[in-house]
Scaffold this active site. Structure first.
Site, PDB file in Angstrom:
ATOM      1  N   ASN A   1     -11.014  11.418  -6.840  1.00  0.00           N
ATOM      2  CA  ASN A   1     -10.360  11.106  -5.418  1.00  0.00           C
ATOM      3  C   ASN A   1      -9.066  11.630  -5.648  1.00  0.00           C
ATOM      4  OD1 ASN A   1      -8.950   9.649  -3.538  1.00  0.00           O
ATOM      5  ND2 ASN A   1      -9.507   7.799  -3.893  1.00  0.00           N
TER       6      ASN A   1
ATOM      7  N   ARG B   1     -14.113  12.208  -3.058  1.00  0.00           N
ATOM      8  CA  ARG B   1     -13.918  11.618  -1.879  1.00  0.00           C
ATOM      9  C   ARG B   1     -13.073  12.547  -0.984  1.00  0.00           C
ATOM     10  NH1 ARG B   1      -8.424   8.239  -0.638  1.00  0.00           N
ATOM     11  NH2 ARG B   1      -9.013   7.594   1.411  1.00  0.00           N
TER      12      ARG B   1
ATOM     13  N   HIS C   1     -10.925   4.951   5.793  1.00  0.00           N
ATOM     14  CA  HIS C   1     -11.510   3.963   4.953  1.00  0.00           C
ATOM     15  C   HIS C   1     -12.853   3.557   5.327  1.00  0.00           C
ATOM     16  CE1 HIS C   1      -7.262   1.951   4.963  1.00  0.00           C
ATOM     17  NE2 HIS C   1      -7.290   2.689   3.875  1.00  0.00           N
TER      18      HIS C   1
ATOM     19  N   ASN D   1      -2.542  -1.005   0.695  1.00  0.00           N
ATOM     20  CA  ASN D   1      -1.460  -0.522   0.948  1.00  0.00           C
ATOM     21  C   ASN D   1      -1.815   0.226   2.467  1.00  0.00           C
ATOM     22  OD1 ASN D   1       0.995  -0.072  -0.468  1.00  0.00           O
ATOM     23  ND2 ASN D   1       0.025   1.102  -2.120  1.00  0.00           N
TER      24      ASN D   1
ATOM     25  N   ARG E   1       3.519   1.709   7.071  1.00  0.00           N
ATOM     26  CA  ARG E   1       3.334   2.355   8.232  1.00  0.00           C
ATOM     27  C   ARG E   1       3.425   1.061   9.304  1.00  0.00           C
ATOM     28  NH1 ARG E   1      -2.201   4.651   6.324  1.00  0.00           N
ATOM     29  NH2 ARG E   1      -1.416   5.810   4.598  1.00  0.00           N
TER      30      ARG E   1
ATOM     31  N   GLU F   1      -7.961  -9.221  -0.943  1.00  0.00           N
ATOM     32  CA  GLU F   1      -8.654  -9.975  -1.970  1.00  0.00           C
ATOM     33  C   GLU F   1      -7.643 -10.833  -2.779  1.00  0.00           C
ATOM     34  OE1 GLU F   1     -10.420  -7.007  -4.638  1.00  0.00           O
ATOM     35  OE2 GLU F   1     -10.952  -5.693  -3.002  1.00  0.00           O
TER      36      GLU F   1
ATOM     37  N   GLU G   1     -14.798   1.620  -3.671  1.00  0.00           N
ATOM     38  CA  GLU G   1     -15.238   2.790  -3.172  1.00  0.00           C
ATOM     39  C   GLU G   1     -15.755   3.952  -4.151  1.00  0.00           C
ATOM     40  OE1 GLU G   1     -11.013   2.393  -1.408  1.00  0.00           O
ATOM     41  OE2 GLU G   1     -11.950   3.702   0.137  1.00  0.00           O
TER      42      GLU G   1
HETATM   43  P1  AMP Z   1      -4.492  -1.420  -2.727  1.00  0.00           P
HETATM   44  O1  AMP Z   1      -4.201  -0.200  -1.579  1.00  0.00           O
HETATM   45  O2  AMP Z   1      -6.111  -1.895  -2.216  1.00  0.00           O
HETATM   46  O3  AMP Z   1      -4.650  -0.969  -3.962  1.00  0.00           O
HETATM   47  O4  AMP Z   1      -3.678  -2.486  -2.333  1.00  0.00           O
HETATM   48  C1  AMP Z   1      -2.322  -2.432  -2.539  1.00  0.00           C
HETATM   49  C2  AMP Z   1      -1.558  -3.598  -2.140  1.00  0.00           C
HETATM   50  O5  AMP Z   1      -2.148  -4.752  -2.551  1.00  0.00           O
HETATM   51  C3  AMP Z   1       0.066  -3.625  -2.913  1.00  0.00           C
HETATM   52  O6  AMP Z   1       0.824  -3.120  -2.030  1.00  0.00           O
HETATM   53  C4  AMP Z   1       0.090  -5.160  -2.773  1.00  0.00           C
HETATM   54  O7  AMP Z   1       0.853  -5.312  -1.750  1.00  0.00           O
HETATM   55  C5  AMP Z   1      -1.145  -5.890  -2.576  1.00  0.00           C
HETATM   56  N1  AMP Z   1      -1.598  -6.575  -3.886  1.00  0.00           N
HETATM   57  C6  AMP Z   1      -1.966  -6.584  -4.875  1.00  0.00           C
HETATM   58  N2  AMP Z   1      -2.249  -7.384  -5.889  1.00  0.00           N
HETATM   59  C7  AMP Z   1      -1.761  -8.622  -5.011  1.00  0.00           C
HETATM   60  C8  AMP Z   1      -1.544  -9.898  -5.217  1.00  0.00           C
HETATM   61  N3  AMP Z   1      -2.046 -10.545  -6.471  1.00  0.00           N
HETATM   62  N4  AMP Z   1      -1.092 -10.925  -4.314  1.00  0.00           N
HETATM   63  C9  AMP Z   1      -0.951 -10.011  -3.044  1.00  0.00           C
HETATM   64  N5  AMP Z   1      -0.863  -8.830  -2.683  1.00  0.00           N
HETATM   65  C10 AMP Z   1      -1.423  -8.093  -3.807  1.00  0.00           C
END
Ligand code: AMP
Length: 379
Positions: free
Chosen positions: A7, A90, A179, A210, A240, A333, A363
């Site tokens: 990726n 990806r 996504h 994110n 964003r 999650e 993914e």
């Molecule tokens: P991702 O793009 O799926 O990796 O998600 C990243 C975002 O998930 C981060 O910027 C956090 O805001 C959020 N995140 C990760 N771990 C936690 C957590 N334990 N509780 C709340 N938000 C989380």
């Protein structure tokens, strides 16, 4: 059979090696800050982490280094790179052309480069990564898995904007959605969790990381999604804005004497959770600060959840009901507050309890599965 996934981002390459027979993820990692003097590699094997600070001037050298780690006696999982049977990449944008994952040949590679006009930040790194991987793994089949593919089944009424139709014909301006791999993965996982065939289910999948997007998935097909021509549209995200009135762009340009690029930078990088709270784009920080009474952290969280609820409401109408709402990705999650708030508010609206599932998205795993499916079909 070992399948490797890549990726490629603007300055990073995430990789993961899977053993297909067992479904086991053998090793994974990320090469970061490629092309800078601070490049390094974070590698992981069975929970054990290894960091390597190493010069990675380009994608080729980064993939070369990844290969060295994959074959390392201590940190690797194969003896030789010939034990890697296929590679899945990806790719963000496949235009209207790629509706499923495909084997990469010279023509496909050229088309990925062509769609850089629709994804100027995302397709060039994938293109460069694929070229480097083809050089380092001559003869190994490589497969492109597109973020846009899952949404290509959307009906016209969902994917067209209310713009002059000619702009769609001339410039392919339409909703593409992103996504897709994640929405598809969790839709399949939801069917397994519910023990029902996917083709019988109506789902609303919320990828809240994110970047954030939400999809209406009817009988296994995406029929609408919140991201649009670019990933800027839809839900409020980390940095964003999501949906705004497009007229505010020219208004801001005039009032703040800024260029269009500068205003777009505000919408892409200075808005969302970060812009509203004024402190962070990370939900963890905001939850902690809101707990201590920080008003704008609380406001940013409330706005975030409100937008998710609003889109779920729209997709309930699109689908004419729903079997389950799925929450996934970093925020989805890990933030029980979102689940409990949605549970309560949606149940009030509908007069019955809505099933909300929290499911882990993967993914990379779907990319590996698709890669295998494509090479198997070819045989
Ligand atoms: P991702 O793009 O799926 O990796 O998600 C990243 C975002 O998930 C981060 O910027 C956090 O805001 C959020 N995140 C990760 N771990 C936690 C957590 N334990 N509780 C709340 N938000 C989380």
């Amino acid at each position: 059979m070992n399948i490797l996934t890549f990726n490629c981002g603007s300055s990073s390459i995430k990789y993961q090696l899977f053993r297909r027979e067992t479904g086991e993820a053998l090793v994974k990692g990320i090469a970061e800050k490629i092309g800078t003097s601070e490049s390094y590699l974070n590698h992981e094997k069975q929970g054990k982490k290894h960091r390597q600070d190493v010069a990675l001037p380009d994608y080729y050298s980064a993939i070369e280094m990844i290969v060295r780690l994959l074959t390392d006696p201590q940190w690797g999982a194969v003896r030789d790179k010939t034990e890697i049977a296929a590679i899945g990449h990806r790719v963000v944008h496949g235009g209207e052309e790629f509706t499923v994952s495909v084997l990469i040949d010279a023509h496909v590679l050229q088309r990925i480069q062509y769609y850089a006009k629709l994804a100027p930040l995302h397709n060039p790194p994938a293109y460069n990564g694929i070229k480097a991987a083809r050089k380092l793994f001559p003869g190994v089949p490589q497969v492109a898995v597109f973020d846009t593919a899952f949404h290509q089944g959307m009906p016209e009424e969902a994917f067209l904007y209310g713009l002059p139709y000619d702009l769609y014909r001339k410039y392919c301006i339409r909703r593409y959605g992103f996504h897709g791999t994640s929405h598809r993965y969790v839709a399949e996982a939801a069917a397994k969790a519910l023990k029902k065939p996917l083709r019988s289910l109506k789902l609303i999948t919320c990828h809240l990381g994110n970047g954030c997007s939400i999809s209406a998935v009817k009988h296994g097909r995406s029929v609408d999604t919140s991201m649009g021509f670019t990933p800027l549209e839809g839900l409020m995200m980390g940095t964003r804005s999501g949906d705004v009135d497009p007229a505010l762009i020219s208004y801001l340009m005039e009032r703040e004497k800024r260029s269009v690029q500068e205003v777009m930078e505000v919408l892409n990088r200075k808005s969302g959770l970060f812009g509203v709270s004024g402190i962070s784009n990370d939900m963890r920080d905001l939850l902690a600060r809101a707990e201590k009474g920080h008003k704008r952290a609380r406001l940013a969280i409330d706005m975030f959840i409100y937008r998710v609820k609003k889109y779920i409401g729209a997709y309930l109408a699109v689908l004419n009901g729903v079997d389950a709402v799925v929450l996934t990705a970093g925020i989805g999650e890990n933030t029980p507050l979102i689940k409990s708030r949605l549970q309560q508010e949606l149940s009030n609206v509908l007069g019955k309890r809505v099933k909300i599932l929290t499911l882990h998205t993967d993914e990379e795993r779907l990319i590996a599965e698709d890669t295998y499916a494509v090479i198997k079909a070819r045989r």
